[in-house]
Scaffold this motif. Structure first.
Motif, PDB file in Angstrom:
ATOM      1  N   PHE A 194       0.841  -1.210   0.000  1.00  0.00           N
ATOM      2  CA  PHE A 194       0.000   0.000   0.000  1.00  0.00           C
ATOM      3  C   PHE A 194       0.869   1.251   0.000  1.00  0.00           C
ATOM      4  O   PHE A 194       0.614   2.217  -0.733  1.00  0.00           O
ATOM      5  N   GLY A 234      -5.489   2.678  -5.464  1.00  0.00           N
ATOM      6  CA  GLY A 234      -4.754   1.584  -4.837  1.00  0.00           C
ATOM      7  C   GLY A 234      -5.103   1.468  -3.360  1.00  0.00           C
ATOM      8  O   GLY A 234      -6.131   0.881  -2.993  1.00  0.00           O
ATOM      9  N   GLN A 235      -4.248   2.063  -2.520  1.00  0.00           N
ATOM     10  CA  GLN A 235      -4.452   1.995  -1.059  1.00  0.00           C
ATOM     11  C   GLN A 235      -5.873   2.414  -0.698  1.00  0.00           C
ATOM     12  O   GLN A 235      -6.406   3.373  -1.282  1.00  0.00           O
ATOM     13  N   GLY A 236      -6.459   1.712   0.272  1.00  0.00           N
ATOM     14  CA  GLY A 236      -7.862   1.972   0.602  1.00  0.00           C
ATOM     15  C   GLY A 236      -8.045   3.185   1.482  1.00  0.00           C
ATOM     16  O   GLY A 236      -7.868   3.111   2.700  1.00  0.00           O
ATOM     17  N   TYR A 279      -5.532  -9.265   4.694  1.00  0.00           N
ATOM     18  CA  TYR A 279      -4.922  -7.984   5.054  1.00  0.00           C
ATOM     19  C   TYR A 279      -3.453  -8.210   5.446  1.00  0.00           C
ATOM     20  O   TYR A 279      -3.125  -9.201   6.093  1.00  0.00           O
ATOM     21  N   ASN A 301     -11.458  -7.973   2.814  1.00  0.00           N
ATOM     22  CA  ASN A 301     -10.489  -7.258   1.990  1.00  0.00           C
ATOM     23  C   ASN A 301      -9.291  -8.179   1.798  1.00  0.00           C
ATOM     24  O   ASN A 301      -8.697  -8.597   2.784  1.00  0.00           O
ATOM     25  N   TYR A 321     -15.057  -3.323   7.892  1.00  0.00           N
ATOM     26  CA  TYR A 321     -15.984  -2.845   6.844  1.00  0.00           C
ATOM     27  C   TYR A 321     -17.435  -3.222   7.176  1.00  0.00           C
ATOM     28  O   TYR A 321     -18.253  -3.402   6.276  1.00  0.00           O
ATOM     29  N   LYS A 339     -12.769   3.593   8.902  1.00  0.00           N
ATOM     30  CA  LYS A 339     -13.630   3.089   7.822  1.00  0.00           C
ATOM     31  C   LYS A 339     -15.040   3.641   7.965  1.00  0.00           C
ATOM     32  O   LYS A 339     -15.665   4.054   6.999  1.00  0.00           O
ATOM     33  N   PHE A 353     -13.711  -2.151  -2.102  1.00  0.00           N
ATOM     34  CA  PHE A 353     -12.721  -2.650  -3.060  1.00  0.00           C
ATOM     35  C   PHE A 353     -13.400  -3.495  -4.133  1.00  0.00           C
ATOM     36  O   PHE A 353     -14.477  -4.065  -3.894  1.00  0.00           O
ATOM     37  N   ARG A 396      -6.580  -5.028  -7.654  1.00  0.00           N
ATOM     38  CA  ARG A 396      -7.647  -4.518  -6.786  1.00  0.00           C
ATOM     39  C   ARG A 396      -7.797  -3.015  -6.966  1.00  0.00           C
ATOM     40  O   ARG A 396      -6.813  -2.281  -6.964  1.00  0.00           O
TER      41      ARG A 396
HETATM   42  N1  GLN Z   1      -6.239  -1.522   4.458  1.00  0.00           N
HETATM   43  C1  GLN Z   1      -5.895  -0.568   3.453  1.00  0.00           C
HETATM   44  C2  GLN Z   1      -5.998  -1.258   2.112  1.00  0.00           C
HETATM   45  O1  GLN Z   1      -6.304  -2.402   2.049  1.00  0.00           O
HETATM   46  C3  GLN Z   1      -4.523  -0.021   3.617  1.00  0.00           C
HETATM   47  C4  GLN Z   1      -4.041   0.217   4.998  1.00  0.00           C
HETATM   48  C5  GLN Z   1      -2.579   0.417   5.045  1.00  0.00           C
HETATM   49  O2  GLN Z   1      -2.000   1.027   4.145  1.00  0.00           O
HETATM   50  N2  GLN Z   1      -1.975  -0.081   6.047  1.00  0.00           N
HETATM   51  O3  GLN Z   1      -5.761  -0.625   1.132  1.00  0.00           O
END
Ligand code: GLN
Ligand code: PMP
Length: 385
Positions: free
Chosen positions: A14, A30-32, A118, A167, A199, A230, A319, A365
């Motif tokens: 990420f 990209g990064q969530g 994760y 995720n 989530y 979130k 995502f 993703r």
């Molecule tokens: N959980 C977030 C993701 O899946 C990123 C979190 C992080 O960067 N540590 O994108």
């Protein structure tokens, strides 16, 4: 030289992909994290807390009003019977996951991790001299394979980590899934179920989030973890909470108190005041983000179906996975780097989110927690594919 405790770890995927997006000035799917701001009312409650509340340590487990209203919220959604004693406020879900693993894993203990997952699960096990036991989930939504889970359980299994909504798999666990796990674990009361439910408020097409805390046979040995980042579109706040019955939460707290002692008190005061206000005015149901994100999911899904990418419709989370095998046979890492350079859209390759990535995985993703304009711009670029 100093011997690394995590010799195989680099910088998380990420962090790498967000750095690439900044370097290329590309659209970051990209990064969530959302590219919009939290609701003004919550900011106002936090502002008031900054002006009026104490700036000294919170109690170790966290602000009592906040823990009380969170217990009410979970009891409302999950028909549970929790009190503030069952809740500890943490510095985000990541810290809660680390403390949960640290509280129960002894050297050599095995932790079942559903692959993909994760990224913090595996290193948290390794820090504690535990042994990650990856179990491959079933594509394309990477739902759990209960036969494989059953086969992975040994005398040394100490924890199984579940993540729903998932995720990066984007499926959700139904009540029946949980009951199947309860059946598998019925003669193994010693195995902790660590359930990552960050989530919880993003579930699509009328589905309902089912927490481990509501499942007979599992709730006594469960730890569920959540993230305000979130729920309130504010990943930078890094504040969340862990929930478990006694004696599990007592063991959790023994670690938590020496990792952070207590979490940002002013934020806790502001969140307590906001959640109390939500309860009294709009009701807890208003915390649900499903409709808000479902529109974004549908927009991206429909746009991607008109490209040579093959999107997989998510059941929850913000995502979406997509198969790119019709476009390229390159590795997913090479593919996302090419994509970033060629059309200026950054995504996440899926293989770094596996402990044992399958060969020839051709999936990426997308994060769709973005403003309409951002998604529109991204879709215009992706339509070139
Ligand atoms: N959980 C977030 C993701 O899946 C990123 C979190 C992080 O960067 N540590 O994108
Ligand atoms: N679990 C999952 C499945 C996640 O996607 C994330 C964050 N993106 C976290 C945990 C971590 O949450 P926090 O930022 O509150 O530590």
């Amino acid at each position: 030289m100093h011997r690394s405790k995590l010799p195989d770890e680099g910088i998380t995927i990420f962090a790498q992909m967000s750095a690439l997006a900044r370097k290329l000035n590309a659209i970051n799917l990209g990064q969530g994290f959302p590219d919009f701001t939290p609701d003004k009312t919550i900011i106002e409650h936090i502002r008031q807390a900054f002006l009026n509340s104490t700036h000294q340590y919170a109690p170790m487990k966290g602000n009592e009003k906040l823990r009380h209203v969170l217990a009410e919220k979970i009891n409302y959604f999950q028909k549970t019977n929790l009190t503030e004693n069952n809740i500890t406020i943490t510095a985000g879900a990541t810290q809660a996951i680390f403390c949960a693993i640290t509280a129960f894993v002894h050297p050599g203990d095995e932790v079942i991790i559903l692959d993909p997952g994760y990224d913090s699960y595996r290193p948290s096990v390794l820090f504690n001299s535990g042994v990650p036991a990856p179990v491959l989930s079933t594509p394309p939504l990477f739902k759990p394979d209960f036969n494989k889970i059953k086969d992975a359980i040994t005398d040394k299994t100490r924890i199984i980590i579940v993540n729903t909504p998932n995720n990066p798999g984007t499926h959700i666990w139904t009540k029946q899934d949980w009951e199947t796990l309860a059946e598998i674990l019925s003669d193994r009361e010693d195995i902790i179920v660590l359930s990552d439910e960050v989530y919880e408020h993003i579930v699509f097409d009328g589905r309902k989030h089912v927490s481990v805390l509501s499942i007979d046979g599992l709730k006594q040995r469960a730890i569920a973890v959540y993230s305000f980042g979130k729920t309130f579109h504010a990943t930078g706040w890094k504040i969340g909470y862990a929930v478990a019955l006694e004696p599990v939460i007592i063991e959790f707290d023994k670690i938590h108190q020496y990792v952070v002692y207590a979490v940002n008190n002013v934020m806790q005061e502001g969140l307590a005041s906001y959640l109390e206000w939500v309860k009294q005015t709009k009701g807890f149901d208003s915390l649900d983000q499903s409709h808000f994100f479902e529109k974004k999911r549908d927009f991206l899904y429909n746009a991607l179906t008109n490209t040579r990418l093959k999107p997989i419709k998510p059941e929850g989370t913000y995502f979406m996975l997509a198969d790119y095998s019709a476009l390229s046979q390159k590795s997913d890492m090479e593919f996302v780097i090419d994509l970033a350079h060629q059309i200026g859209v950054v995504t996440i390759p899926l293989s770094p989110l596996f402990i044992n990535p399958p060969e020839n995985l051709r999936m990426i993703r997308f994060c769709f927690a973005k403003r309409e304009e951002t998604l529109q711009q991204a879709v215009e670029k992706l339509s070139l594919l």
